[in-house]
Design an enzyme around this catalytic site. Structure first.
Site, short mmCIF file in Angstrom:
data_model
loop_
_atom_site.label_atom_id
_atom_site.label_comp_id
_atom_site.label_asym_id
_atom_site.label_seq_id
_atom_site.Cartn_x
_atom_site.Cartn_y
_atom_site.Cartn_z
N GLU A 17 -2.11 0.23 -3.15
CA GLU A 17 -1.39 1.27 -3.88
C GLU A 17 -0.19 1.75 -3.09
O GLU A 17 -0.34 2.31 -2.00
CB GLU A 17 -2.33 2.44 -4.15
CG GLU A 17 -1.70 3.59 -4.91
CD GLU A 17 -2.65 4.75 -5.09
OE1 GLU A 17 -2.22 5.74 -5.72
OE2 GLU A 17 -3.80 4.70 -4.60
N ASP A 50 0.23 4.06 -9.48
CA ASP A 50 -0.13 5.43 -9.82
C ASP A 50 1.14 6.11 -10.33
O ASP A 50 2.16 6.14 -9.64
CB ASP A 50 -0.66 6.13 -8.56
CG ASP A 50 -1.11 7.56 -8.79
OD1 ASP A 50 -0.48 8.27 -9.58
OD2 ASP A 50 -2.09 7.98 -8.14
N THR A 51 1.08 6.66 -11.55
CA THR A 51 2.29 7.23 -12.14
C THR A 51 2.86 8.38 -11.32
O THR A 51 4.07 8.62 -11.34
CB THR A 51 2.03 7.71 -13.58
OG1 THR A 51 0.94 8.65 -13.59
CG2 THR A 51 1.68 6.53 -14.48
N PHE A 52 2.01 9.10 -10.57
CA PHE A 52 2.50 10.19 -9.73
C PHE A 52 3.45 9.66 -8.67
O PHE A 52 4.56 10.19 -8.46
CB PHE A 52 1.33 10.92 -9.07
CG PHE A 52 1.75 12.00 -8.10
CD1 PHE A 52 2.20 13.23 -8.57
CD2 PHE A 52 1.70 11.79 -6.73
CE1 PHE A 52 2.61 14.23 -7.68
CE2 PHE A 52 2.10 12.78 -5.85
CZ PHE A 52 2.55 13.99 -6.32
N HIS A 53 3.04 8.59 -7.98
CA HIS A 53 3.88 8.02 -6.92
C HIS A 53 5.08 7.27 -7.50
O HIS A 53 6.19 7.34 -6.95
CB HIS A 53 3.03 7.10 -6.04
CG HIS A 53 1.88 7.78 -5.39
ND1 HIS A 53 2.03 8.76 -4.44
CD2 HIS A 53 0.54 7.64 -5.58
CE1 HIS A 53 0.84 9.20 -4.06
NE2 HIS A 53 -0.07 8.54 -4.74
N ARG A 98 0.77 15.76 -11.45
CA ARG A 98 -0.60 15.36 -11.19
C ARG A 98 -1.59 16.04 -12.15
O ARG A 98 -2.79 16.05 -11.92
CB ARG A 98 -1.02 15.61 -9.74
CG ARG A 98 -1.18 14.28 -9.00
CD ARG A 98 -1.61 14.45 -7.56
NE ARG A 98 -1.72 13.12 -6.95
CZ ARG A 98 -1.47 12.84 -5.69
NH1 ARG A 98 -1.09 13.80 -4.87
NH2 ARG A 98 -1.61 11.61 -5.23
N GLU A 118 -6.32 9.99 -12.97
CA GLU A 118 -6.65 10.45 -11.62
C GLU A 118 -5.91 11.75 -11.34
O GLU A 118 -4.68 11.79 -11.28
CB GLU A 118 -6.28 9.42 -10.56
CG GLU A 118 -6.76 9.84 -9.17
CD GLU A 118 -6.09 9.08 -8.04
OE1 GLU A 118 -6.80 8.58 -7.17
OE2 GLU A 118 -4.84 8.99 -8.03
#
Length: 294
Positions: free
Chosen positions: A156, A187-190, A219, A248
């Site tokens: 990730e 991960d869409t946040f990152h 988040r 998540e």
């Protein structure tokens, strides 16, 4: 939804409620997760022995919930360390995660499985090449073990505040390309922090994409944010992604400080689950670029 027609399952990480996960908590949560309409559940490993993979396998099979496993390295772990004892300790932890995934019936172990989150150091071009080469060498035997078990280690990329090595899809592909048993977890946040074009980054990942974690840009709940979800779902359809979309977030009280959650991300973990699932299920069908060209 286009993603559902492509075979994607929608899941949720139990970190929404508890940390660490235990057999008792999974027995409490899994039936509720199934009753809400989820297809899958993401099981985090924080330390070996937190939960029993054989117990989890029986529970999830009975509920028809597909498992995925995720993990982050502990502070004493570092696959890039000069200290051979630290490297062996890290390899042992990754192998535990692979065994757990195999036993529970998961085909992926997702996470930044090379150094603890928060480890950052300055890298010039030469140092980055050397560090990437070292990582490939140390991941290769672990990837071979993963492949033998039918599991993919999904690396990730994290944002710049959590690592200085693998921030983007292109950087992560330099590690995983050409190695069986290795793939990517996005991960869409990152992605929102590090990629200028999120759908393009997904398409760049292509067939190396093994797992996708989703949340709002803050988040929180997917959909109540500025991300272009339809475009991202179309990109996943374009690359024929058939893995999980796993919500998540970190609404478990124990994760507030380590994950820098200083304000509520949702009205509660149940609301995060129900509202996030409803949004993902309710997305209108999006014609993919591939389908529009045909």
């Amino acid at each position: 939804m286009e993603g559902e027609r492509a075979g994607m399952k929608i899941g949720i990480n139990t970190w929404a409620w508890v940390a660490p996960l235990t057999d008792e908590e999974l027995a409490r949560l899994a039936p509720r997760i199934k009753a809400w309409g989820f297809d899958a559940v993401e099981l985090p490993i924080q330390a070996p022995g937190d939960w029993d993979p054989t117990v989890a396998a029986e529970l999830l099979a009975g509920l028809d919930l597909a498992p995925a496993v995720c993990a982050g390295l502990l502070p004493e772990h570092d696959l890039l360390a000069d200290d051979e004892q630290v490297v062996r300790l890290t390899e042992d932890f990754v192998r535990h995660c692979l065994r757990a995934a195999s036993q529970v019936g998961a085909d992926v172990v997702a996470g930044p499985l090379y150094a603890p989150a928060g480890r950052t150091w300055l890298l010039d071009a030469d140092a980055r090449r050397a560090t990437t080469a070292r990582l490939v060498d140390r991941l290769r035997p672990l990837a071979a073990e993963a492949a033998e078990r039918g599991v993919t280690i999904a690396l990730e990329p994290l944002n710049r505040f959590e690592t200085s090595l693998l921030n983007t899809v292109e950087q992560a592909l330099e590690v995983v390309d050409g190695i069986d048993g290795l793939g990517l977890a996005l991960d869409t946040f990152h992605l929102n922090i590090e990629e200028r074009d999120l759908p393009a980054a997904i398409r760049t990942a292509g067939d190396r994409l093994a797992h996708v974690q989703v949340c709002g840009n803050d988040r929180g709940v997917p959909g109540g944010d500025h991300l272009d979800w339809r475009a991202m779902l179309a990109a996943l359809a374009d690359i024929d992604y058939a893995g999980q979309l796993s919500i998540e977030s970190f609404t478990a009280p124990a994760l507030a400080v380590p994950m820098s959650v200083w304000r509520p991300l949702a009205t509660g973990p149940d609301a995060l689950a129900v509202e996030g699932l409803a949004f993902l299920r309710g997305l209108s069908a999006v014609p993919s670029a591939k389908n529009s060209r045909s």
